[in-house]
Design a protein around this motif. Sequence first.
Motif, PDB file in Angstrom:
ATOM      1  N   ALA A  86      17.961  38.369  46.752  1.00  0.00           N
ATOM      2  CA  ALA A  86      16.670  37.809  47.147  1.00  0.00           C
ATOM      3  C   ALA A  86      16.068  37.046  45.981  1.00  0.00           C
ATOM      4  O   ALA A  86      16.066  37.519  44.847  1.00  0.00           O
ATOM      5  CB  ALA A  86      15.728  38.935  47.574  1.00  0.00           C
ATOM      6  N   SER A 102      20.928  35.511  34.941  1.00  0.00           N
ATOM      7  CA  SER A 102      19.769  36.394  35.107  1.00  0.00           C
ATOM      8  C   SER A 102      20.098  37.523  36.074  1.00  0.00           C
ATOM      9  O   SER A 102      20.933  37.373  36.973  1.00  0.00           O
ATOM     10  CB  SER A 102      18.534  35.604  35.547  1.00  0.00           C
ATOM     11  OG  SER A 102      18.739  35.003  36.790  1.00  0.00           O
ATOM     12  N   PRO A 103      19.416  38.677  35.880  1.00  0.00           N
ATOM     13  CA  PRO A 103      19.725  39.850  36.702  1.00  0.00           C
ATOM     14  C   PRO A 103      19.087  39.773  38.092  1.00  0.00           C
ATOM     15  O   PRO A 103      17.968  39.289  38.228  1.00  0.00           O
ATOM     16  CB  PRO A 103      19.122  41.008  35.890  1.00  0.00           C
ATOM     17  CG  PRO A 103      18.074  40.397  35.031  1.00  0.00           C
ATOM     18  CD  PRO A 103      18.453  38.975  34.799  1.00  0.00           C
ATOM     19  N   LYS A 104      19.812  40.287  39.083  1.00  0.00           N
ATOM     20  CA  LYS A 104      19.311  40.328  40.460  1.00  0.00           C
ATOM     21  C   LYS A 104      19.507  41.750  40.998  1.00  0.00           C
ATOM     22  O   LYS A 104      20.630  42.143  41.381  1.00  0.00           O
ATOM     23  CB  LYS A 104      20.063  39.331  41.364  1.00  0.00           C
ATOM     24  CG  LYS A 104      20.154  37.913  40.839  1.00  0.00           C
ATOM     25  CD  LYS A 104      18.814  37.230  40.671  1.00  0.00           C
ATOM     26  CE  LYS A 104      18.949  35.914  39.909  1.00  0.00           C
ATOM     27  NZ  LYS A 104      17.745  35.542  39.167  1.00  0.00           N
ATOM     28  N   GLY A 105      18.409  42.493  41.023  1.00  0.00           N
ATOM     29  CA  GLY A 105      18.478  43.885  41.487  1.00  0.00           C
ATOM     30  C   GLY A 105      18.557  44.012  42.990  1.00  0.00           C
ATOM     31  O   GLY A 105      18.631  45.131  43.517  1.00  0.00           O
ATOM     32  N   THR A 106      18.528  42.877  43.691  1.00  0.00           N
ATOM     33  CA  THR A 106      18.668  42.896  45.153  1.00  0.00           C
ATOM     34  C   THR A 106      20.091  42.518  45.575  1.00  0.00           C
ATOM     35  O   THR A 106      20.332  42.232  46.748  1.00  0.00           O
ATOM     36  CB  THR A 106      17.666  41.904  45.789  1.00  0.00           C
ATOM     37  OG1 THR A 106      17.800  40.635  45.132  1.00  0.00           O
ATOM     38  CG2 THR A 106      16.240  42.405  45.646  1.00  0.00           C
ATOM     39  N   ASN A 131      23.165  29.480  32.964  1.00  0.00           N
ATOM     40  CA  ASN A 131      21.932  30.223  33.262  1.00  0.00           C
ATOM     41  C   ASN A 131      22.338  31.570  33.854  1.00  0.00           C
ATOM     42  O   ASN A 131      23.071  31.624  34.837  1.00  0.00           O
ATOM     43  CB  ASN A 131      21.089  29.448  34.281  1.00  0.00           C
ATOM     44  CG  ASN A 131      19.720  30.079  34.475  1.00  0.00           C
ATOM     45  OD1 ASN A 131      18.853  29.899  33.635  1.00  0.00           O
ATOM     46  ND2 ASN A 131      19.531  30.830  35.546  1.00  0.00           N
ATOM     47  N   THR A 173      17.614  29.743  38.911  1.00  0.00           N
ATOM     48  CA  THR A 173      18.846  30.005  39.680  1.00  0.00           C
ATOM     49  C   THR A 173      18.850  29.207  40.981  1.00  0.00           C
ATOM     50  O   THR A 173      19.841  28.550  41.329  1.00  0.00           O
ATOM     51  CB  THR A 173      18.965  31.518  39.981  1.00  0.00           C
ATOM     52  OG1 THR A 173      19.128  32.213  38.742  1.00  0.00           O
ATOM     53  CG2 THR A 173      20.136  31.819  40.889  1.00  0.00           C
ATOM     54  N   ARG A 229      11.556  36.002  42.115  1.00  0.00           N
ATOM     55  CA  ARG A 229      11.139  35.004  41.098  1.00  0.00           C
ATOM     56  C   ARG A 229      12.368  34.590  40.290  1.00  0.00           C
ATOM     57  O   ARG A 229      12.591  35.056  39.192  1.00  0.00           O
ATOM     58  CB  ARG A 229       9.982  35.490  40.230  1.00  0.00           C
ATOM     59  CG  ARG A 229      10.166  36.794  39.541  1.00  0.00           C
ATOM     60  CD  ARG A 229       8.963  37.088  38.641  1.00  0.00           C
ATOM     61  NE  ARG A 229       8.909  38.466  38.289  1.00  0.00           N
ATOM     62  CZ  ARG A 229       9.624  39.024  37.324  1.00  0.00           C
ATOM     63  NH1 ARG A 229      10.461  38.287  36.616  1.00  0.00           N
ATOM     64  NH2 ARG A 229       9.511  40.306  37.071  1.00  0.00           N
ATOM     65  N   SER A 230      13.134  33.716  40.922  1.00  0.00           N
ATOM     66  CA  SER A 230      14.360  33.171  40.322  1.00  0.00           C
ATOM     67  C   SER A 230      14.381  31.653  40.416  1.00  0.00           C
ATOM     68  O   SER A 230      15.305  31.053  40.999  1.00  0.00           O
ATOM     69  CB  SER A 230      15.589  33.758  41.029  1.00  0.00           C
ATOM     70  OG  SER A 230      15.695  35.136  40.769  1.00  0.00           O
TER      71      SER A 230
HETATM   72  C1  FMN Z   1      16.615  44.709  36.507  1.00  0.00           C
HETATM   73  C2  FMN Z   1      16.089  43.405  37.039  1.00  0.00           C
HETATM   74  C3  FMN Z   1      16.309  43.082  38.359  1.00  0.00           C
HETATM   75  C4  FMN Z   1      15.823  41.879  38.876  1.00  0.00           C
HETATM   76  N1  FMN Z   1      16.049  41.560  40.169  1.00  0.00           N
HETATM   77  C5  FMN Z   1      15.625  40.382  40.673  1.00  0.00           C
HETATM   78  C6  FMN Z   1      15.938  39.994  41.997  1.00  0.00           C
HETATM   79  O1  FMN Z   1      16.635  40.674  42.746  1.00  0.00           O
HETATM   80  N2  FMN Z   1      15.460  38.807  42.437  1.00  0.00           N
HETATM   81  C7  FMN Z   1      14.694  37.979  41.647  1.00  0.00           C
HETATM   82  O2  FMN Z   1      14.315  36.911  42.100  1.00  0.00           O
HETATM   83  N3  FMN Z   1      14.404  38.320  40.389  1.00  0.00           N
HETATM   84  C8  FMN Z   1      14.858  39.490  39.874  1.00  0.00           C
HETATM   85  N4  FMN Z   1      14.583  39.822  38.591  1.00  0.00           N
HETATM   86  C9  FMN Z   1      13.764  38.918  37.790  1.00  0.00           C
HETATM   87  C10 FMN Z   1      14.546  37.709  37.334  1.00  0.00           C
HETATM   88  O3  FMN Z   1      15.782  38.084  36.756  1.00  0.00           O
HETATM   89  C11 FMN Z   1      13.699  36.931  36.298  1.00  0.00           C
HETATM   90  O4  FMN Z   1      12.513  36.490  36.911  1.00  0.00           O
HETATM   91  C12 FMN Z   1      14.460  35.786  35.688  1.00  0.00           C
HETATM   92  O5  FMN Z   1      13.702  35.217  34.643  1.00  0.00           O
HETATM   93  C13 FMN Z   1      14.820  34.737  36.719  1.00  0.00           C
HETATM   94  O6  FMN Z   1      15.572  33.748  36.066  1.00  0.00           O
HETATM   95  P1  FMN Z   1      16.141  32.478  36.827  1.00  0.00           P
HETATM   96  O7  FMN Z   1      14.979  31.624  37.214  1.00  0.00           O
HETATM   97  O8  FMN Z   1      17.037  31.885  35.802  1.00  0.00           O
HETATM   98  O9  FMN Z   1      16.892  33.010  38.010  1.00  0.00           O
HETATM   99  C14 FMN Z   1      15.085  41.009  38.040  1.00  0.00           C
HETATM  100  C15 FMN Z   1      14.887  41.330  36.692  1.00  0.00           C
HETATM  101  C16 FMN Z   1      15.393  42.513  36.201  1.00  0.00           C
HETATM  102  C17 FMN Z   1      15.167  42.831  34.742  1.00  0.00           C
END
Ligand code: FMN
Length: 159
Positions: free
Chosen positions: A48, A32-36, A30, A55, A51-52
């Motif tokens: 943070a 996914s991006p985390k911009g925090t 799995n 993860t 919405r993850s």
């Molecule tokens: C550029 C970018 C940055 C993101 N940063 C965050 C973040 O810091 N924290 C977060 O919870 N979701 C962040 N998201 C949204 C999650 O990546 C997204 O909701 C994802 O589907 C979560 O997948 P997961 O449940 O597998 O973690 C970001 C998405 C993008 C495109």
Amino acid sequence: MHTIDEDMRRVVEEQRLGFAATVCPDATPNLSPKGTTAVWDDDHLIFADIRSPRTVENLRHNPAIEINVVDPISRKGYRFKGTGTVLTEGTLFDEVLAFYRRRRVVNEIRSVVLVEVERAMPLTSPAYDLGATEQEVRERWERHHEALRWGESGAPTGE
Ligand SMILES: Cc1cc2nc3c(=O)[nH]c(=O)nc-3n(C[C@H](O)[C@H](O)[C@H](O)COP(=O)(O)O)c2cc1C
């Protein structure tokens, strides 16, 4: 341990975007991006949970995590491998929340993930294998992004 050195800190602070890989219960990956994504101290990264759900659920069952942070212009970065702990309350949780509020993250934060980095390794584009300098690689991708801004096409050569 001091696994996170000055240059790693610089790249994470500049980019603030990490791609976090965890392991699902069915053993599939799995990502996914985390911009925090941020450096907490010499051995820990944080991000943070805004919405993850996947993860966070994965980490509760299996704390294994890898985060990649790459500068898309220099095409260099780092991969951080370790274990993640999901925090939902307590002093450390409050400190991390305060850190994000200072960074003006205004979204509701459900939990925070503290990643103990056990191994940190550099990532470099294969463009460097062919002898390109960082200046050349930077110019190539700056031109690419400039062209995108002006609606021009034409991808740069190389990675
Ligand atoms: C550029 C970018 C940055 C993101 N940063 C965050 C973040 O810091 N924290 C977060 O919870 N979701 C962040 N998201 C949204 C999650 O990546 C997204 O909701 C994802 O589907 C979560 O997948 P997961 O449940 O597998 O973690 C970001 C998405 C993008 C495109």
